[in-house]
Scaffold this motif. Structure first.
Motif, PDB file in Angstrom:
ATOM      1  N   GLN A  26      38.981  47.909  16.787  1.00  0.00           N
ATOM      2  CA  GLN A  26      39.015  48.606  18.068  1.00  0.00           C
ATOM      3  C   GLN A  26      37.627  49.084  18.466  1.00  0.00           C
ATOM      4  O   GLN A  26      37.277  49.059  19.639  1.00  0.00           O
ATOM      5  N   LEU A  27      36.834  49.519  17.509  1.00  0.00           N
ATOM      6  CA  LEU A  27      35.469  49.971  17.809  1.00  0.00           C
ATOM      7  C   LEU A  27      34.578  48.797  18.192  1.00  0.00           C
ATOM      8  O   LEU A  27      33.625  48.958  18.940  1.00  0.00           O
ATOM      9  N   GLY A  28      34.874  47.619  17.665  1.00  0.00           N
ATOM     10  CA  GLY A  28      34.114  46.426  18.010  1.00  0.00           C
ATOM     11  C   GLY A  28      32.688  46.438  17.494  1.00  0.00           C
ATOM     12  O   GLY A  28      31.794  45.869  18.094  1.00  0.00           O
ATOM     13  N   THR A  29      32.458  47.072  16.374  1.00  0.00           N
ATOM     14  CA  THR A  29      31.123  47.159  15.793  1.00  0.00           C
ATOM     15  C   THR A  29      31.114  46.524  14.409  1.00  0.00           C
ATOM     16  O   THR A  29      32.154  46.441  13.758  1.00  0.00           O
ATOM     17  N   THR A  30      29.958  46.056  13.975  1.00  0.00           N
ATOM     18  CA  THR A  30      29.856  45.482  12.637  1.00  0.00           C
ATOM     19  C   THR A  30      29.244  46.462  11.650  1.00  0.00           C
ATOM     20  O   THR A  30      29.368  46.282  10.451  1.00  0.00           O
ATOM     21  N   GLU A  31      28.587  47.507  12.137  1.00  0.00           N
ATOM     22  CA  GLU A  31      28.028  48.555  11.284  1.00  0.00           C
ATOM     23  C   GLU A  31      28.663  49.888  11.650  1.00  0.00           C
ATOM     24  O   GLU A  31      28.882  50.169  12.823  1.00  0.00           O
ATOM     25  N   PHE A  32      28.946  50.684  10.658  1.00  0.00           N
ATOM     26  CA  PHE A  32      29.567  51.978  10.941  1.00  0.00           C
ATOM     27  C   PHE A  32      29.118  53.009   9.918  1.00  0.00           C
ATOM     28  O   PHE A  32      28.697  52.682   8.821  1.00  0.00           O
ATOM     29  N   ASP A  33      29.227  54.257  10.315  1.00  0.00           N
ATOM     30  CA  ASP A  33      28.879  55.393   9.478  1.00  0.00           C
ATOM     31  C   ASP A  33      30.148  55.922   8.811  1.00  0.00           C
ATOM     32  O   ASP A  33      31.211  55.988   9.438  1.00  0.00           O
ATOM     33  N   PHE A  34      30.056  56.277   7.558  1.00  0.00           N
ATOM     34  CA  PHE A  34      31.191  56.757   6.777  1.00  0.00           C
ATOM     35  C   PHE A  34      31.899  57.934   7.458  1.00  0.00           C
ATOM     36  O   PHE A  34      33.108  57.908   7.661  1.00  0.00           O
ATOM     37  N   PHE A  35      31.139  58.950   7.837  1.00  0.00           N
ATOM     38  CA  PHE A  35      31.741  60.162   8.383  1.00  0.00           C
ATOM     39  C   PHE A  35      32.280  59.967   9.798  1.00  0.00           C
ATOM     40  O   PHE A  35      33.299  60.558  10.155  1.00  0.00           O
ATOM     41  N   ASN A  36      31.617  59.148  10.601  1.00  0.00           N
ATOM     42  CA  ASN A  36      32.124  58.873  11.952  1.00  0.00           C
ATOM     43  C   ASN A  36      33.452  58.117  11.892  1.00  0.00           C
ATOM     44  O   ASN A  36      34.372  58.408  12.657  1.00  0.00           O
ATOM     45  N   LEU A  37      33.538  57.156  10.990  1.00  0.00           N
ATOM     46  CA  LEU A  37      34.787  56.408  10.835  1.00  0.00           C
ATOM     47  C   LEU A  37      35.894  57.323  10.310  1.00  0.00           C
ATOM     48  O   LEU A  37      37.028  57.254  10.778  1.00  0.00           O
ATOM     49  N   TYR A  38      35.557  58.191   9.368  1.00  0.00           N
ATOM     50  CA  TYR A  38      36.556  59.133   8.855  1.00  0.00           C
ATOM     51  C   TYR A  38      37.067  60.055   9.963  1.00  0.00           C
ATOM     52  O   TYR A  38      38.264  60.281  10.081  1.00  0.00           O
ATOM     53  N   ALA A  39      36.174  60.560  10.778  1.00  0.00           N
ATOM     54  CA  ALA A  39      36.578  61.454  11.871  1.00  0.00           C
ATOM     55  C   ALA A  39      37.484  60.728  12.872  1.00  0.00           C
ATOM     56  O   ALA A  39      38.477  61.289  13.330  1.00  0.00           O
ATOM     57  N   ALA A  40      37.142  59.472  13.198  1.00  0.00           N
ATOM     58  CA  ALA A  40      37.957  58.699  14.136  1.00  0.00           C
ATOM     59  C   ALA A  40      39.340  58.429  13.563  1.00  0.00           C
ATOM     60  O   ALA A  40      40.350  58.515  14.269  1.00  0.00           O
ATOM     61  N   LYS A  67      27.741  47.306   1.882  1.00  0.00           N
ATOM     62  CA  LYS A  67      26.790  48.385   2.162  1.00  0.00           C
ATOM     63  C   LYS A  67      25.447  47.786   2.531  1.00  0.00           C
ATOM     64  O   LYS A  67      24.985  46.832   1.909  1.00  0.00           O
ATOM     65  N   LYS A  68      24.831  48.317   3.557  1.00  0.00           N
ATOM     66  CA  LYS A  68      23.512  47.895   3.986  1.00  0.00           C
ATOM     67  C   LYS A  68      22.724  49.148   4.357  1.00  0.00           C
ATOM     68  O   LYS A  68      23.015  49.791   5.366  1.00  0.00           O
ATOM     69  N   LYS A  69      21.750  49.485   3.540  1.00  0.00           N
ATOM     70  CA  LYS A  69      20.962  50.719   3.690  1.00  0.00           C
ATOM     71  C   LYS A  69      21.898  51.908   3.742  1.00  0.00           C
ATOM     72  O   LYS A  69      22.639  52.167   2.810  1.00  0.00           O
ATOM     73  N   ASN A  70      21.924  52.665   4.836  1.00  0.00           N
ATOM     74  CA  ASN A  70      22.787  53.839   4.931  1.00  0.00           C
ATOM     75  C   ASN A  70      24.049  53.593   5.740  1.00  0.00           C
ATOM     76  O   ASN A  70      24.757  54.533   6.074  1.00  0.00           O
ATOM     77  N   LYS A  71      24.318  52.359   6.068  1.00  0.00           N
ATOM     78  CA  LYS A  71      25.500  52.006   6.860  1.00  0.00           C
ATOM     79  C   LYS A  71      26.409  51.101   6.063  1.00  0.00           C
ATOM     80  O   LYS A  71      25.998  50.418   5.138  1.00  0.00           O
ATOM     81  N   LEU A  72      27.666  51.084   6.450  1.00  0.00           N
ATOM     82  CA  LEU A  72      28.618  50.132   5.923  1.00  0.00           C
ATOM     83  C   LEU A  72      28.788  49.028   6.959  1.00  0.00           C
ATOM     84  O   LEU A  72      28.777  49.291   8.154  1.00  0.00           O
ATOM     85  N   ILE A  73      28.922  47.787   6.492  1.00  0.00           N
ATOM     86  CA  ILE A  73      29.049  46.678   7.438  1.00  0.00           C
ATOM     87  C   ILE A  73      30.358  45.945   7.206  1.00  0.00           C
ATOM     88  O   ILE A  73      30.897  45.917   6.103  1.00  0.00           O
ATOM     89  N   VAL A  74      30.850  45.353   8.272  1.00  0.00           N
ATOM     90  CA  VAL A  74      32.092  44.588   8.247  1.00  0.00           C
ATOM     91  C   VAL A  74      31.779  43.155   7.842  1.00  0.00           C
ATOM     92  O   VAL A  74      30.827  42.560   8.347  1.00  0.00           O
TER      93      VAL A  74
END
Length: 76
Positions: A26-40, A67-74
């Protein structure tokens, strides 16, 4: 055993993992932040941070995320 006759499947890693994948699509992104995804996800489903973290670990073991640097990737 991952699948059992438990009457609360919404508290299992495979169920939360499916919700995470759905949210990422639904977000349509390939990189995401752990805490932002948890909040959503927390807005839609009342889950603990531990269960969310375990579900991400399960998706990582399946090869669905990485994992890629400080982001998680799909990876799908």
């Amino acid at each position: 055993m991952i699948i059992s006759s438990d009457i609360h499947p919404q508290k299992k890693v495979y169920y939360i993992g499916a919700l995470i994948i759905q949210e990422l699509k639904q977000l349509g992104t390939t990189e995401f932040d752990f805490f932002n995804l948890y909040a959503a996800l927390k807005e839609k489903e009342n889950i603990s941070m531990n269960l969310f973290s375990l579900s991400l670990d399960w998706l990582f073991l399946l090869g669905a995320i990485d994992k890629k640097k400080n982001k998680l990737i799909v990876c799908f």
